[in-house]
Enzyme design. Structure first.
Site, PDB file in Angstrom:
ATOM      1  CG  HIS A  46      43.074  33.108  44.129  1.00  0.00           C
ATOM      2  ND1 HIS A  46      43.303  33.992  45.159  1.00  0.00           N
ATOM      3  CD2 HIS A  46      42.185  33.714  43.311  1.00  0.00           C
ATOM      4  CE1 HIS A  46      42.601  35.082  44.957  1.00  0.00           C
ATOM      5  NE2 HIS A  46      41.898  34.938  43.841  1.00  0.00           N
TER       6      HIS A  46
ATOM      7  CG  ASP B  77      38.362  34.867  42.878  1.00  0.00           C
ATOM      8  OD1 ASP B  77      39.023  35.815  43.336  1.00  0.00           O
ATOM      9  OD2 ASP B  77      38.671  34.261  41.849  1.00  0.00           O
TER      10      ASP B  77
ATOM     11  CG  ASP C 103      43.193  37.708  41.360  1.00  0.00           C
ATOM     12  OD1 ASP C 103      43.793  38.114  40.346  1.00  0.00           O
ATOM     13  OD2 ASP C 103      41.998  37.425  41.359  1.00  0.00           O
TER      14      ASP C 103
ATOM     15  CG  HIS D 209      40.403  40.249  45.088  1.00  0.00           C
ATOM     16  ND1 HIS D 209      40.906  39.363  46.010  1.00  0.00           N
ATOM     17  CD2 HIS D 209      40.328  39.569  43.928  1.00  0.00           C
ATOM     18  CE1 HIS D 209      41.132  38.208  45.423  1.00  0.00           C
ATOM     19  NE2 HIS D 209      40.786  38.307  44.156  1.00  0.00           N
TER      20      HIS D 209
END
Length: 1004
Positions: free
Chosen positions: A264, A266, A376, A577
């Site tokens: 993951h 970001d 997430d 996000h």
């Protein structure tokens, strides 16, 4: 074996395990090296132009966010020929190794103060085929896996960046490394303190404490340590002893774990977006190398924006990815452009996330992704299931609700049902983690925690290190191999997430259902933090849709498709996000502000390109509903009242905005619909809806309240429920009231407040014919750890209220009967919320505020926060926002609350100099009044119009769609504009809508 003997051996084995890395390198040597430091990234092709200096172990080289190119040189002796070589590289940051052709091939991550096992400093180079001198290029970044990793509230957590710690190479003692992995797996089975502390998951031992099998395994571990006897040459024999335990098969009834390599990343968070480009490269390069070594391994990654980063910056690496995708070894995940926030982004913006994301994957790889992948994100709107389905996805994955502060979400695999009745099969990985490790203890936790383990015999594990950690390491894959069929844990197999999610379909009829939103009981502050970014995001959302309609009313040859594509993708990136919610560092928002400004200025240029040169001004209502309100004319004093039908344009040649005709020495604003009275303290003490003569308030309203805002953790993210107990009672006072100005068109009253070290000014405005009392607000905000809210005690009693969400509204309870309702003390709204009883109600409209609470009869809205982590200056400075009160009789839908909120958020486009002939070639004739024409744009792939209509009232609706020549036929299609739904129709065709249904049409 007694308990004390067991503990003695446990300590011995654990200490032995921790010493084994000392033996990984044989005949270790030090690289010769030189370094060139820069403040930002420098491309590989430009590295030779830099100035280099010699480096050595122990040398500091840079400060936080610095970059460097490191040139390493060494020599493989003849005695190393055909033997395995390993590098040990630790440069106090993240790094990426390049081969002789300038293609990245492996990454290192040397600093993570949060989790030790996330660090990666060993690079398995392979066999030494050609002895002699060799050289390497390493691009380094002076930041940790999680950016700076320093929270001012927790000063002991920090990274040691930009320091050369290890520059070594040597022969690789693979058997010692494998011995450490054998031990690691068996230690996890026995729940050694080391494994729990390092991997951070709940205690889940495979065998009962004190059981015979537990003691037998400990004896085997102890014998292996005996055999090693401090000599790495004994590693093979020690492993043979451990094989006795590792070859004992799993129970026939053991569940299966499908393990998918994951990382993951970001797009922006505790590092600038520019660093995410390199984080993606580091991760993707490492995974491609692992695929060469492990033929059964599958890796997956989401977010087309990241693939575009690689395509633009590392084209050779991108071609390797495309090859692995074609082989099925690399899985494309999730249909969105980025993993966007699903509370704050508008309905249309979320559709565009899918539109651009799935088009990219289809155009670049020839693959349609069928799942929404959002591990997430901070909560999921009840409008999402329909959008997911109509964007061609039928599966949804997240795990974020495992973070709930109060209540444990009851399902891991279920049918999620949205406001329109659409159902999406949803799965939450039960390890409650998207950085899983494939150690037995964590695997056991997953299968035991799985709520549906009585029905479904397998789970998925997302294993690997995200956010620049490079994804899974070799160690993770080796654990998976050892756990493929091992007593005491589930059976592990590498596989694809999409195939796992597809297999769940056979259980769908047996699965429980969850209706409505997936509310995260945490991170409620993200509805308010970084208020300027949220305001500009909403302005950009509205402006892009408006400009699309403006150009749809002209010859499509003039349509600026390329520019609008660029602007939409800028907006979508900044809806990631951790960006839009306000949980990123200051450099992220420096970029976001510039890109939002780019969008708004570029839209203004597109509008100006259509202007005429006559001395006039054209106003264009791009809403599918009427506009009624006051508009400000540039260069003119006062306000101009304006009423426009849906999609009407009007050109004015004179601007006789009426001047104020008198000053009234009171604090009352009144028109034919409302009467509002204010006190000397600046409070709204009465608000009467005149047609019913109803007082809407039960106590003074528009009351500004300041609270001490110190959540227990996650400063920018959280508002904790106890904030209500920490009101700073004497921190807000009215400093000035300017008496109401009155004219025949509008009235105004100015209120000024001191709030701690800040000031707030409100112009309260009531226009002729208006049903809304406007509060136009400016704030100079200079607080720290403060929360500013406004409250409206109403005279309304009801058990529920309605809240605007993406392309619909959601009814929520407003009492605190259960712990689930207590947890929703702050919820998300978009443009309005409404509290009403059978006679009427009061709506609160806004132009950029999302955090709201309605508790019993009090409506409260969060206006500003002032966290200090991760951005120590978050929200300080000047702010503008507007909210409005709208009393109404009857149902809020018939009263036009949504239409009034839409007018507040998207006033008519103003084109100075007039607009050349403009007419939208599409018209909606609705029979129910609830179907709205929301979007008209050029199709993505052809010269046709795309029209999106929405049933807004939660009722069955009907309409006719009319269109002008040269358009001839209309066909319903999916939201991606890919697949038709039904047959082509002619102009005037009648279309039916289910409650809250969104329909997309292609007009050719």
């Amino acid at each position: 074996m007694t308990e004390k003997e067991y503990q003695l051996q446990q300590t011995r084995v654990m200490k032995f395990y921790c010493r084994l890395p000392e033996y990984f390198l044989e005949d270790a040597r030090i690289f010769e090296g030189e370094i060139a430091v820069s403040t930002g990234p420098i491309a590989y092709e430009q590295r030779q132009s830099l100035r280099y200096e010699a480096i050595s172990e122990g040398m500091p080289w840079g400060k936080l966010w610095d970059s460097a190119w490191i040139h390493l040189a060494g020599e493989f002796p003849e005695s190393w020929k055909d033997r395995e070589v390993i590098f040990q590289l630790n440069v106090g940051g993240e790094g990426l190794l390049f081969d002789a052709q300038g293609v990245p091939f492996y990454s290192i991550t040397n600093t993570s103060s949060l989790v030790r096992h996330y660090r990666k400093e060993y690079v398995q180079f392979g066999s030494c085929t050609t002895p002699g001198k060799f050289e390497l290029w390493l691009e380094a970044a002076a930041n940790g896996l999680f950016g700076r990793e320093e929270d001012p509230d927790y000063p002991d957590q920090h990274g040691d960046f930009g320091s050369i710690r290890k520059l070594r190479y040597g022969l690789f003692r693979r058997e010692v490394w494998a011995l450490a992995l054998d031990l690691e797996v068996l230690m996890s089975l026995l729940h050694f303190p080391h494994t729990a502390g390092d991997f951070g998951f709940p205690e889940t031992p495979a065998f009962p404490e004190g059981s015979a099998r537990e003691k037998q395994l400990m004896r085997i571990l102890s014998r292996a340590v005996d055999c090693f006897a401090g000599n790495p040459e004994n590693a093979t024999v020690a492993r043979a002893i451990l094989a006795e335990a590792l070859q004992t098969p799993a129970l026939a009834s053991a569940m299966t774990v499908t393990a998918i390599g994951h990382a993951h990343i970001d797009t922006g968070w505790l590092w600038p977006v520019r660093e995410s480009v390199r984080k993606a490269a580091r991760t993707f390069a490492s995974q491609l190398m692992l695929m060469e070594r492990y033929p059964d391994y599958v890796f997956g990654a989401s977010q087309p924006q990241h693939y575009l980063f690689i395509k633009e910056n590392y084209p050779a690496l991108y071609e390797k990815i495309k090859q692995r995708v074609a082989e099925g070894r690399w899985e494309l995940q999730g249909g969105m452009w980025v993993e966007c926030d699903c509370n704050l982004a508008s309905g249309e913006a979320i559709i565009r996330q899918f539109l651009h994301g799935k088009n990219f994957f289809r155009d670049e790889f020839g693959i349609e992704v069928k799942n929404l992948w959002l591990p997430d994100v901070f909560g999921y709107s009840a409008a999402l299931p329909q959008i997911i389905r109509k964007c061609g996805c039928d599966r949804f994955l997240t795990q974020k609700l495992s973070w709930n502060q109060s209540n444990k979400f009851p399902h891991h695999c279920f049918r999620w049902i949205g406001i329109d009745g659409t159902s999406i099969l949803s799965f939450f990985p039960p390890e409650d983690n998207y950085n899983a490790t494939l150690v037995p203890e964590m695997l056991n936790y997953g299968v035991n925690n799985f709520s549906e383990n009585d029905t479904i015999p397998e789970i998925i594990s997302l294993f690997g290190i995200g956010d620049g950690g490079g994804g899974p390491k070799e160690e993770y894959l080796e654990r998976g191999i050892r756990c493929a069929n091992l007593e005491g844990c589930p059976k592990v197999r590498f596989g694809r997430a999409d195939e796992f999610l597809e297999r769940l379909g056979k259980y769908e009829k047996e699965l429980p259902a969850w209706h409505g939103e997936l509310y995260l009981e945490l991170h409620r502050g993200t509805l308010t933090t970084q208020a300027e970014v949220k305001r500009n995001n909403r302005r950009c959302e509205e402006m892009l849709i408006a400009v699309e309609k403006l150009y749809a009313g002209r010859d499509l040859k003039e349509y600026p498709a390329r520019e609008l594509d660029r602007l939409w993708k800028l907006l979508l990136l900044n809806q990631f996000h951790d960006i839009l919610p306000g949980s990123s560092i200051a450099p992220v928002y420096e970029r976001t502000r510039k890109e939002h400004q780019d969008i708004l200025e570029s839209c203004a240029k597109l509008m100006a390109a259509l202007k005429d040169k006559s001395d006039c001004m054209t106003f264009v209502n791009t809403l599918g509903t009427p506009y009624h309100g006051l508009v400000k004319v540039p260069g003119k004093e006062g306000w101009l009242p304006l009423t426009l039908a849906p999609h009407e344009s009007r050109t004015l040649h004179t601007f006789d905005s009426e001047n104020i005709v008198c000053l009234r020495e009171d604090r009352v604003l009144e028109n034919e619909f409302l009467r509002a009275e204010f006190s000397m303290a600046g409070e709204l003490v009465s608000l009467i809806e005149k047609s019913s003569n109803r007082e809407m308030l039960s106590a003074p309203a528009n009351v500004l309240k300041l609270y001490h805002d110190r959540p227990n953790a996650n400063d920018a993210w959280d508002i904790d429920s106890f904030y209500v107990n920490e009101e700073l009672a004497d921190a807000v006072w009215c400093t000035k009231i300017t008496p109401a100005k009155s004219g025949s068109l509008w009235s105004e009253l100015t209120l000024e407040f001191a709030i701690g070290d800040s000031t707030l000014r409100q112009t309260v405005r009531l226009a002729k014919g208006a049903k809304e009392l406007i509060f136009a607000t400016t704030v100079n905000w200079q607080e720290e750890h403060r929360l500013l809210r406004v409250e409206f005690p109403t005279s309304i009693h009801n058990g529920k209220a309605n809240f605007d969400i993406q392309y619909g509204f959601l009814e929520r309870p407003i009492h605190r009967n259960t712990s689930w309702e207590e947890a929703k003390f702050e919820v998300c709204q978009h443009q309005y919320c409404d509290l009403a009883d059978s006679a009427g109600g009061l709506a609160l409209l806004n132009d950029c505020k999302y955090g709201v609470s309605v508790h019993e009869n009090i409506i409260g809205m969060s206006l500003l926060r002032a966290p200090t982590y991760p951005d120590k200056t978050a929200d300080r400075g000047e702010h503008e926002f507007t909210y409005a009160l709208m009393p109404h009789t009857g149902d809020f839908r018939e009263a036009g609350v949504r239409e009034a909120a839409a007018s507040l958020n998207r006033p008519p486009l103003m084109i100075a100099g007039g607009l050349k002939a403009w007419k939208l070639p599409v018209k909606l004739e609705t029979f129910s009044g609830s179907v709205v024409l929301e979007v008209v744009k050029k199709a993505e792939k052809e010269d046709a119009l795309v029209v999106r209509c929405v049933e807004r009232h939660g009722r069955f609706g009907r309409c006719e769609i009319h269109f002008d020549a040269p358009y001839r036929t209309i066909t319903e299609c999916d939201m991606l504009e890919w697949n038709p739904v039904g047959k082509a129709m002619k102009s005037g065709a009648e279309v039916s809508f289910r409650p809250f249904e969104i329909k997309t049409f292609l007009i050719k």
